[in-house]
Design a protein around this motif. Structure first.
Motif, PDB file in Angstrom:
ATOM      1  N   GLU A   2      -9.703  20.007   4.861  1.00 17.08           N
ATOM      2  CA  GLU A   2      -8.425  19.806   4.180  1.00 17.08           C
ATOM      3  C   GLU A   2      -8.288  20.762   2.991  1.00 17.08           C
ATOM      4  O   GLU A   2      -7.244  21.408   2.812  1.00 17.08           O
ATOM      5  CB  GLU A   2      -8.303  18.368   3.704  1.00 17.08           C
ATOM      6  CG  GLU A   2      -7.001  18.103   2.980  1.00 17.08           C
ATOM      7  CD  GLU A   2      -6.890  16.696   2.427  1.00 17.08           C
ATOM      8  OE1 GLU A   2      -5.934  16.467   1.689  1.00 17.08           O
ATOM      9  OE2 GLU A   2      -7.743  15.852   2.723  1.00 17.08           O
ATOM     10  N   LEU A   3      -9.319  20.892   2.187  1.00 20.55           N
ATOM     11  CA  LEU A   3      -9.287  21.803   1.046  1.00 20.55           C
ATOM     12  C   LEU A   3      -9.137  23.251   1.495  1.00 20.55           C
ATOM     13  O   LEU A   3      -8.396  24.031   0.896  1.00 20.55           O
ATOM     14  CB  LEU A   3     -10.547  21.631   0.194  1.00 20.55           C
ATOM     15  CG  LEU A   3     -10.657  20.317  -0.562  1.00 20.55           C
ATOM     16  CD1 LEU A   3     -12.039  20.171  -1.199  1.00 20.55           C
ATOM     17  CD2 LEU A   3      -9.568  20.212  -1.620  1.00 20.55           C
ATOM     18  N   TRP A   4      -9.838  23.640   2.557  1.00 19.32           N
ATOM     19  CA  TRP A   4      -9.749  24.998   3.074  1.00 19.32           C
ATOM     20  C   TRP A   4      -8.337  25.288   3.579  1.00 19.32           C
ATOM     21  O   TRP A   4      -7.770  26.343   3.290  1.00 19.32           O
ATOM     22  CB  TRP A   4     -10.779  25.203   4.190  1.00 19.32           C
ATOM     23  CG  TRP A   4     -10.723  26.567   4.778  1.00 19.32           C
ATOM     24  CD1 TRP A   4     -11.232  27.720   4.242  1.00 19.32           C
ATOM     25  CD2 TRP A   4     -10.119  26.929   6.024  1.00 19.32           C
ATOM     26  NE1 TRP A   4     -10.973  28.777   5.084  1.00 19.32           N
ATOM     27  CE2 TRP A   4     -10.298  28.321   6.182  1.00 19.32           C
ATOM     28  CE3 TRP A   4      -9.455  26.214   7.012  1.00 19.32           C
ATOM     29  CZ2 TRP A   4      -9.824  29.003   7.294  1.00 19.32           C
ATOM     30  CZ3 TRP A   4      -8.991  26.898   8.107  1.00 19.32           C
ATOM     31  CH2 TRP A   4      -9.171  28.281   8.253  1.00 19.32           C
TER      32      TRP A   4
ATOM     33  N   ARG B  49      -5.500  23.827   2.719  1.00 20.66           N
ATOM     34  CA  ARG B  49      -4.596  23.912   1.560  1.00 20.66           C
ATOM     35  C   ARG B  49      -4.758  25.228   0.812  1.00 20.66           C
ATOM     36  O   ARG B  49      -3.804  25.777   0.285  1.00 20.66           O
ATOM     37  CB  ARG B  49      -4.811  22.721   0.632  1.00 20.66           C
ATOM     38  CG  ARG B  49      -4.283  21.419   1.212  1.00 20.66           C
ATOM     39  CD  ARG B  49      -4.409  20.264   0.222  1.00 20.66           C
ATOM     40  NE  ARG B  49      -3.973  19.004   0.797  1.00 20.66           N
ATOM     41  CZ  ARG B  49      -2.705  18.612   0.872  1.00 20.66           C
ATOM     42  NH1 ARG B  49      -1.750  19.379   0.398  1.00 20.66           N
ATOM     43  NH2 ARG B  49      -2.393  17.443   1.417  1.00 20.66           N
ATOM     44  N   SER B  50      -5.975  25.764   0.776  1.00 17.56           N
ATOM     45  CA  SER B  50      -6.207  27.039   0.086  1.00 17.56           C
ATOM     46  C   SER B  50      -5.596  28.221   0.835  1.00 17.56           C
ATOM     47  O   SER B  50      -5.306  29.251   0.236  1.00 17.56           O
ATOM     48  CB  SER B  50      -7.704  27.270  -0.129  1.00 17.56           C
ATOM     49  OG  SER B  50      -8.341  27.701   1.058  1.00 17.56           O
ATOM     50  N   LYS B  51      -5.402  28.091   2.125  1.00 19.10           N
ATOM     51  CA  LYS B  51      -4.826  29.170   2.938  1.00 19.10           C
ATOM     52  C   LYS B  51      -3.302  29.150   2.956  1.00 19.10           C
ATOM     53  O   LYS B  51      -2.670  30.101   3.383  1.00 19.10           O
ATOM     54  CB  LYS B  51      -5.345  29.097   4.382  1.00 19.10           C
ATOM     55  CG  LYS B  51      -6.836  29.297   4.504  1.00 19.10           C
ATOM     56  CD  LYS B  51      -7.234  30.665   4.027  1.00 19.10           C
ATOM     57  CE  LYS B  51      -8.720  30.889   4.137  1.00 19.10           C
ATOM     58  NZ  LYS B  51      -9.125  32.166   3.571  1.00 19.10           N
ATOM     59  N   CYS B  52      -2.703  28.050   2.510  1.00 26.59           N
ATOM     60  CA  CYS B  52      -1.247  27.896   2.517  1.00 26.59           C
ATOM     61  C   CYS B  52      -0.704  27.984   1.093  1.00 26.59           C
ATOM     62  O   CYS B  52      -1.375  27.624   0.138  1.00 26.59           O
ATOM     63  CB  CYS B  52      -0.858  26.541   3.123  1.00 26.59           C
ATOM     64  SG  CYS B  52      -1.406  26.334   4.827  1.00 26.59           S
ATOM     65  N   GLN B  53       0.539  28.456   0.986  1.00 27.82           N
ATOM     66  CA  GLN B  53       1.172  28.511  -0.325  1.00 27.82           C
ATOM     67  C   GLN B  53       1.536  27.104  -0.793  1.00 27.82           C
ATOM     68  O   GLN B  53       1.476  26.815  -1.984  1.00 27.82           O
ATOM     69  CB  GLN B  53       2.413  29.401  -0.266  1.00 27.82           C
ATOM     70  CG  GLN B  53       2.033  30.861  -0.049  1.00 27.82           C
ATOM     71  CD  GLN B  53       3.188  31.682   0.446  1.00 27.82           C
ATOM     72  OE1 GLN B  53       3.780  31.360   1.467  1.00 27.82           O
ATOM     73  NE2 GLN B  53       3.502  32.741  -0.275  1.00 27.82           N
ATOM     74  N   SER B  54       1.931  26.248   0.134  1.00 30.86           N
ATOM     75  CA  SER B  54       2.196  24.848  -0.192  1.00 30.86           C
ATOM     76  C   SER B  54       2.079  23.997   1.066  1.00 30.86           C
ATOM     77  O   SER B  54       2.284  24.482   2.173  1.00 30.86           O
ATOM     78  CB  SER B  54       3.583  24.672  -0.824  1.00 30.86           C
ATOM     79  OG  SER B  54       4.587  25.011   0.095  1.00 30.86           O
TER      80      SER B  54
END
Length: 108
Positions: free
Chosen positions: A21-23, A25-30
């Motif tokens: 989940e953290l990974w 979210r880190s790859k998406c702008q939002s």
């Protein structure tokens, strides 16, 4: 975030799920909403196998493209761990099936 297994209190799968989940979210702008289901068990994971992963995101902005909804399903994953590697401790070994459904947001 959900873990679907024989043991709902499977700490290893919860840890993996939170990391994914953290990974993501880190790859998406939002990301408006994210649901992640991992099907399997900690024992299977330690043996390098997962039955499937189901991901559903809503209101996701990825590379300046706004996605109203995205669903990704992966099955029969085979992986290995190398905890001595900080950057890429998990690697996939064999091809696996991915089904993806995307609904784009309307602009205007």
């Amino acid at each position: 975030m959900n873990v679907s297994s024989d043991n709902k209190n499977d700490s290893l799968l919860k840890f993996l799920s939170k990391g994914l989940e953290l990974w993501i979210r880190s790859k998406c702008q939002s990301v408006g909403k994210l649901s992640l289901d991992i099907h399997g068990s900690g024992f299977q994971l330690l043996r390098g196998k997962l039955s499937s992963i189901y991901l559903k995101g809503e209101e996701v902005c990825f590379e300046d493209v706004l996605l109203k909804s995205v669903i990704i399903e992966c099955s029969s994953l085979k992986l290995s761990f190398n905890l001595n590697r900080i950057i890429k401790p998990i690697s996939l070994h064999e091809p696996f099936n991915i089904n993806c459904y995307i609904e784009l947001s309307e602009v205007g």
